[in-house]
Design an enzyme around this catalytic site. Structure first.
Site, PDB file in Angstrom:
ATOM      1  N   ARG A  29     -45.062  -9.211  47.060  1.00 35.78           N
ATOM      2  CA  ARG A  29     -43.229  -9.601  46.933  1.00 35.78           C
ATOM      3  C   ARG A  29     -42.509  -8.230  47.216  1.00 35.78           C
ATOM      4  NH1 ARG A  29     -45.226 -13.402  43.005  1.00 35.78           N
ATOM      5  NH2 ARG A  29     -45.754 -11.813  41.396  1.00 35.78           N
ATOM      6  N   HIS A  81     -48.764   9.241  59.218  1.00 37.95           N
ATOM      7  CA  HIS A  81     -50.035   8.709  58.665  1.00 37.95           C
ATOM      8  C   HIS A  81     -49.898   7.160  57.558  1.00 37.95           C
ATOM      9  CE1 HIS A  81     -49.917  10.969  55.072  1.00 37.95           C
ATOM     10  NE2 HIS A  81     -50.270  12.510  55.915  1.00 37.95           N
ATOM     11  N   ASP A 106     -60.827   7.525  61.420  1.00 40.28           N
ATOM     12  CA  ASP A 106     -61.332   8.424  60.828  1.00 40.28           C
ATOM     13  C   ASP A 106     -62.399   7.603  60.141  1.00 40.28           C
ATOM     14  OD1 ASP A 106     -60.338   8.041  58.481  1.00 40.28           O
ATOM     15  OD2 ASP A 106     -60.890  10.173  57.723  1.00 40.28           O
ATOM     16  N   GLY A 107     -61.964   6.128  59.604  1.00 41.34           N
ATOM     17  CA  GLY A 107     -63.055   5.335  59.019  1.00 41.34           C
ATOM     18  C   GLY A 107     -63.394   5.640  57.332  1.00 41.34           C
ATOM     19  N   GLU A 145     -44.896  19.174  57.033  1.00 38.00           N
ATOM     20  CA  GLU A 145     -45.047  17.863  56.213  1.00 38.00           C
ATOM     21  C   GLU A 145     -44.812  18.413  54.862  1.00 38.00           C
ATOM     22  OE1 GLU A 145     -48.927  16.889  56.163  1.00 38.00           O
ATOM     23  OE2 GLU A 145     -48.658  14.670  56.050  1.00 38.00           O
ATOM     24  N   ASP A 147     -54.705  13.956  61.498  1.00 34.30           N
ATOM     25  CA  ASP A 147     -54.929  15.201  60.894  1.00 34.30           C
ATOM     26  C   ASP A 147     -55.502  15.807  59.982  1.00 34.30           C
ATOM     27  OD1 ASP A 147     -52.974  15.517  58.051  1.00 34.30           O
ATOM     28  OD2 ASP A 147     -53.428  13.782  57.113  1.00 34.30           O
ATOM     29  N   HIS A 174     -59.917   7.011  55.797  1.00 33.01           N
ATOM     30  CA  HIS A 174     -58.445   6.699  55.658  1.00 33.01           C
ATOM     31  C   HIS A 174     -58.025   5.410  55.095  1.00 33.01           C
ATOM     32  CE1 HIS A 174     -58.641  11.161  55.758  1.00 33.01           C
ATOM     33  NE2 HIS A 174     -57.195  11.358  55.169  1.00 33.01           N
TER      34      HIS A 174
HETATM   35 ZN   LIG Z   1     -51.428  16.133  56.809  1.00 29.67          ZN
END
Ligand SMILES: [Zn+2]
Length: 377
Positions: free
Chosen positions: A220, A209, A241-242, A122, A267, A244
């Site tokens: 727009r 994500h 997770d509530g 990542e 994550d 993010h």
């Molecule tokens: Zn990550």
């Protein structure tokens, strides 16, 4: 050696039925309805779902995959296994070429052992404007040459690269990654709608994500979110997770992409399964307060302390998915992303006996990996 699990509520992506299953040599060999033809280990009517598959995970139990330390990585894997994740890849964060190559080479040994299903870079080819918890000083433009060095260090175990498609050299690197069997994921990106589609055209097939670390959906300027949600070639990762993503935005993504193109991820970072405190993610210091991980400097969200069982439960309770849909987004779809759906991700004859037993409140009561109990119900 053969084992029968009886009195189970078996959940597959097609439905839920009461029955039994037999396991031999680590694989599911028979599945039946009603009472088992012979004595078995009774699950007392509890649910059995396929082991969870996590395609974006930085560690847990105090261990951080980006360090490449094998003992700590083992502890992290063990923690996630106890929470029902039986297949996972190790996500690294932005670092120098030497750091990334060393970590990938070390974790490749755990892949050889079957503990990890691959390595995910990542970064470092991500946008400065959307770098989240990545060290901005180490971000750089992608080159197929540098990436080839990293792939080589992983000895065939590099499975995913997160990349911002708007960077110079990104499209060539996406093409090179895909040609080497690496999944290209778009994310940590400041791309427009059109630039995102160019990334998909080049071969990217996952949204790292969705919503987080990219421009918000605008009427727009639809940006990456609309492009990634709309395109049938893309599977979107969601952190449930509530913290993010708001449940309404999860429902919106799910309504558009459906269970076939939605993958729940954790994550998770080192603090997962630990208490609040100070941790590191790559080279960045992170403070965890009430389970929410944030950079000490700047306060960006820095991964999560989520486990897949919690993500699964929230998908049913907060997002409103049916059990078969939840099984799809937590197991089957991520397994398909990794190309492993012939082996894991569903309860079917011939698949590995990777199973999670859930009680009526959907809490983990037992976990089996390759036919052996991690925790016996
Ligand atoms: Zn990550």
């Amino acid at each position: 050696m053969s084992l029968t699990l009886a009195d189970a509520r078996i959940v597959t992506s097609e439905g839920v039925h009461d029955g039994w299953l037999t396991i031999e040599d680590g694989r599911i060999t028979h599945i039946g309805r009603g009472s088992a033809p012979r004595d078995g280990h009774s699950l007392g009517g509890r649910h059995v779902v396929p082991g969870f598959v996590d395609i974006h995970n930085h560690g847990g139990a105090g261990g951080s995959f980006p360090t490449g330390e094998q003992d700590r990585a083992r502890e992290a894997v063990a923690l996630h296994e106890r929470h029902g994740t039986t297949t996972m890849i190790a996500s690294l964060v932005t670092g120098t070429t030497d750091e990334l190559a060393a970590a990938a080479s070390s974790l490749a040994e755990l892949c050889d052992e079957g503990l990890l299903a691959g390595v995910h870079f990542e970064g470092p080819y991500i946008s400065k404007a959307r770098c989240g918890a990545h060290n901005p000083a180490l971000l750089r433009e992608p080159t197929p040459q540098e990436f080839a060095t990293l792939v080589e260090a992983g000895r065939g175990h590099v499975r995913m690269l997160t990349i911002a498609p708007e960077l110079p050299g990104a499209l060539d690197t996406i093409r090179a990654a895909v040609a080497q069997g690496v999944i290209a994921a778009l994310g940590h990106s400041d791309a427009t709608f059109e630039q995102t589609l160019e990334g998909v055209e080049a071969g990217a097939s996952v949204a790292t994500h969705l919503y987080n670390a990219m421009p918000a959906l605008g009427h727009r300027a639809p940006g990456p979110v609309a492009a990634l949600l709309e395109d049938e070639r893309v599977t979107v990762e969601l952190i449930n997770d509530g913290v993010h993503v708001h449940p309404a935005m999860l429902r919106l993504a799910f309504d558009v992409a459906g269970p076939r193109r939605t993958a729940l991820i954790t994550d998770a970072m080192a603090a997962t399964g630990m208490g609040d405190g100070t941790y590191v993610l790559g080279s960045m210091e992170v403070t965890v307060t009430d389970g929410v991980a944030r950079l000490v400097e700047g306060g960006s969200i820095a991964g999560s302390t989520l486990t897949m069982d919690v993500a699964f439960r929230r998908a049913v309770r907060e997002v409103g998915l049916s059990l078969p849909e939840a099984v799809q987004v937590a197991s089957l779809t991520p397994a398909r992303v990794l190309g492993l759906d012939g082996e894991v991700g569903s309860i079917a004859v011939g698949r590995f006996a990777d199973l999670v037993v859930l009680d009526n409140s959907l809490e983990v009561a037992g976990v089996m990996k390759r036919g052996s109990w991690i925790t016996e119900p």
